[in-house]
Design a protein around this motif. Structure first.
Motif, PDB file in Angstrom:
ATOM      1  N   VAL A 159       5.672  10.839   3.354  1.00  0.00           N
ATOM      2  CA  VAL A 159       5.241   9.450   3.274  1.00  0.00           C
ATOM      3  C   VAL A 159       5.783   8.875   1.970  1.00  0.00           C
ATOM      4  N   LEU A 160       6.671   7.884   2.078  1.00  0.00           N
ATOM      5  CA  LEU A 160       7.297   7.283   0.896  1.00  0.00           C
ATOM      6  C   LEU A 160       6.893   5.825   0.700  1.00  0.00           C
ATOM      7  N   ASP A 161       6.329   5.217   1.688  1.00  0.00           N
ATOM      8  CA  ASP A 161       5.958   3.811   1.615  1.00  0.00           C
ATOM      9  C   ASP A 161       4.868   3.606   0.557  1.00  0.00           C
ATOM     10  N   HIS A 162       5.043   2.571  -0.323  1.00  0.00           N
ATOM     11  CA  HIS A 162       4.101   2.322  -1.414  1.00  0.00           C
ATOM     12  C   HIS A 162       2.699   2.049  -0.896  1.00  0.00           C
ATOM     13  N   ASP A 163       2.596   1.189   0.082  1.00  0.00           N
ATOM     14  CA  ASP A 163       1.283   0.819   0.603  1.00  0.00           C
ATOM     15  C   ASP A 163       0.595   2.004   1.271  1.00  0.00           C
TER      16      ASP A 163
END
Length: 518
Positions: free
Chosen positions: A178-182
């Motif tokens: 998981v790389l997404d900031h949110d």
């Protein structure tokens, strides 16, 4: 599009290691934590400084303890149950005990020891903090890696891999990164909500204590402490018997302390293992011990007594049966072949002078054995000479109430060592390694001592003198009854004589007879 990490085409362990090298702190949530499995990543958090801003926070959601009761208890925990702190403390203790049990699995190695010592040091330095979540049955697997990167400060790994070597590397799993900031921010909030939950308990110090009290500890254990530990466990049955059973008040005045101990310990053996062999030397009161033991079994468990003894002891047993109020039938050993096949069920069988039944091929032996096995009778064997020519004398007496293939819970370890292990034993012999038949293959005194420790009570006069006797003002040793009266132990004294004169005087009549027959 997230990357799939399944330990088939892509393995989680090397990816997790590489991510930790560039990190300053980490948050892990797993369902299962293996102490020795921590070594797969332990060196990759050594660069953490310790404290809240530079540590690995490990949240254990569901510890899969061997005890099914614990799993059931954890599955019932939820906020609607109003679980109190006492319940959580009990569950925490059970789970810590499971960590202790982990360290008994497999053969310890130097590498394992070093890894466990590193784990303890990382906890003590604040580089690793371990908490146990008891709010409800939590089985999530989440790895959050935090690093000083403006573009990508947090990397998450979410899926099915537990923090074990198998979960990170060997067995097939399904994880994604998981790389997404949110998404990472939401996962971090989810983790923090549970980390700071009221039912999340810090067990870091408990883990350190488990390690420091195990074989992985840094300091050597004093030999005397090892001796005490062994003595404590070897004496468990005796201590349990002394605590569990009581001597009837009306007979307490008739018994010495060593006799009371024998009765209580023998009662536990009879109840747990189906029988006991009371092998005290002559003159220590075996008949009295067996009679009061039978009375306890009769009164506490409503069991009737069958007494088998040599014919010359019938009157004595009739007197003891009357004195100690036994509902007993007494038959001589010489009549068992005629009487036992048609006799009703007696749940306790006392066999006096049981050494007469050393030969399991005899008719009397087979009739008695069949009666005991058919009626599932508990057995009390009495003999001052349990062992005569070989160890089979002992096993033949035990076979009266123990089946040949009964699991005894112990193995003939010295025999197995001489054979090279259990595999070779199984190849040579067609019997269970924890059976009486297995011990009959051994000629090691240590193996037989281990076996008889479970079934026999035997004390010598020297043992009684050293452990139960008291010394008076004149240096004489005595035993004391409950009413304060004393029984003094006889003192043996050696006498010297003119050996030549005594021998010649003893041989004179023999020589005279020899010459007269020429």
């Amino acid at each position: 599009m997230p990357r799939i990490i399944d330990n088939i085409e892509s393995h989680l362990l090397p990816i997790l290691r590489e991510s930790l090298l560039a990190s300053q702190r980490a948050d892990f949530c797993v369902g299962y934590f293996n102490l020795r499995g921590w070594q797969s990543i332990d060196t990759y958090i050594d660069h953490f400084l310790g404290g809240d801003l530079s540590c690995c926070r490990l949240l254990i959601g569901m510890q899969q303890a061997p005890q099914e009761l614990l799993q059931q208890s954890l599955s019932l925990l939820n906020r609607s149950n109003n679980i109190d702190k006492a319940t959580c403390a009990r569950l925490r203790k059970q789970i810590v005990q499971d960590f202790c049990q982990q360290l008994t699995w497999g053969n310890p190695s130097n590498r394992d020891q070093e890894a466990l010592q590193r784990l303890a040091k990382q906890i003590q330095s604040g580089k690793l903090v371990i908490r146990l979540f008891l709010g409800y049955n939590l089985h999530a697997k989440l790895y959050l890696i935090h690093r000083q990167d403006v573009n990508n400060p947090t990397v998450g790994f979410l899926g099915s891999s537990n923090l074990t070597f198998a979960g990170l590397q060997q067995q097939g799993e399904l994880n994604i990164d998981v790389l997404d900031h949110d998404a990472c921010a939401k996962l971090q909030k989810w983790f923090n909500d549970r980390w700071f939950d009221a039912w999340c308990w810090d067990i870091s110090s408990d883990i350190v204590k488990v390690i420091n009290q195990s074989w992985a500890r840094e300091s050597l254990i004093p030999p005397y402490h090892i001796y005490l530990k062994i003595a404590y466990h070897l004496s468990f049955e005796a201590r349990a018997g002394l605590a569990e059973y009581k001597i009837p008040r009306q007979f307490d005045q008739d018994l010495l302390d060593f006799q009371k101990s024998a009765i209580k310990i023998a009662a536990r053996y009879v109840q747990r293992r189906g029988g006991v062999l009371i092998g005290d030397v002559v003159g220590l009161g075996k008949t009295r011990i067996a009679s009061i033991l039978a009375h306890i079994l009769q009164e506490d468990y409503d069991l009737e007594i069958l007494i088998i003894c040599p014919k010359n002891l019938l009157t004595m047993w009739e007197d003891y049966s009357y004195k100690y109020k036994l509902r007993a039938k007494i038959i001589p050993l010489s009549q068992v072949i005629q009487k036992l096949p048609n006799l009703r069920r007696y749940r306790v069988v006392i066999i006096d002078e049981s050494h007469n039944l050393r030969n399991r091929e005899g008719k009397r032996y087979r009739v008695i054995q069949e009666y005991i096995n058919t009626n599932e009778s508990r057995c009390i064997l009495l003999t001052a000479t349990p062992y005569n020519k070989n160890y089979l004398d002992l096993s033949n007496q035990l076979r009266l109430f123990i089946q040949e293939d009964t699991n005894l819970g112990i193995r003939p370890e010295r025999l197995l060592e001489s054979l090279g292990g259990e595999i070779e034993f199984n190849r040579r012999y067609q019997s269970s390694v924890r059976s009486l038949a297995a011990f009959e293959k051994s000629d090691s005194p240590d193996d037989w001592r281990d076996l008889m420790r479970l079934y026999m009570i035997r004390r010598t006069r020297g043992f009684i003198k050293n452990n139960y006797a008291t010394e008076d003002e004149q240096g004489r040793r005595y035993l004391k009854f409950a009413d304060g009266s004393r029984v003094y132990l006889p003192q043996r004294q050696l006498k010297t004589s003119n050996s030549h004169f005594e021998i010649n005087r003893a041989l004179t009549p023999i020589l005279a007879w020899a010459y007269s027959t020429k």
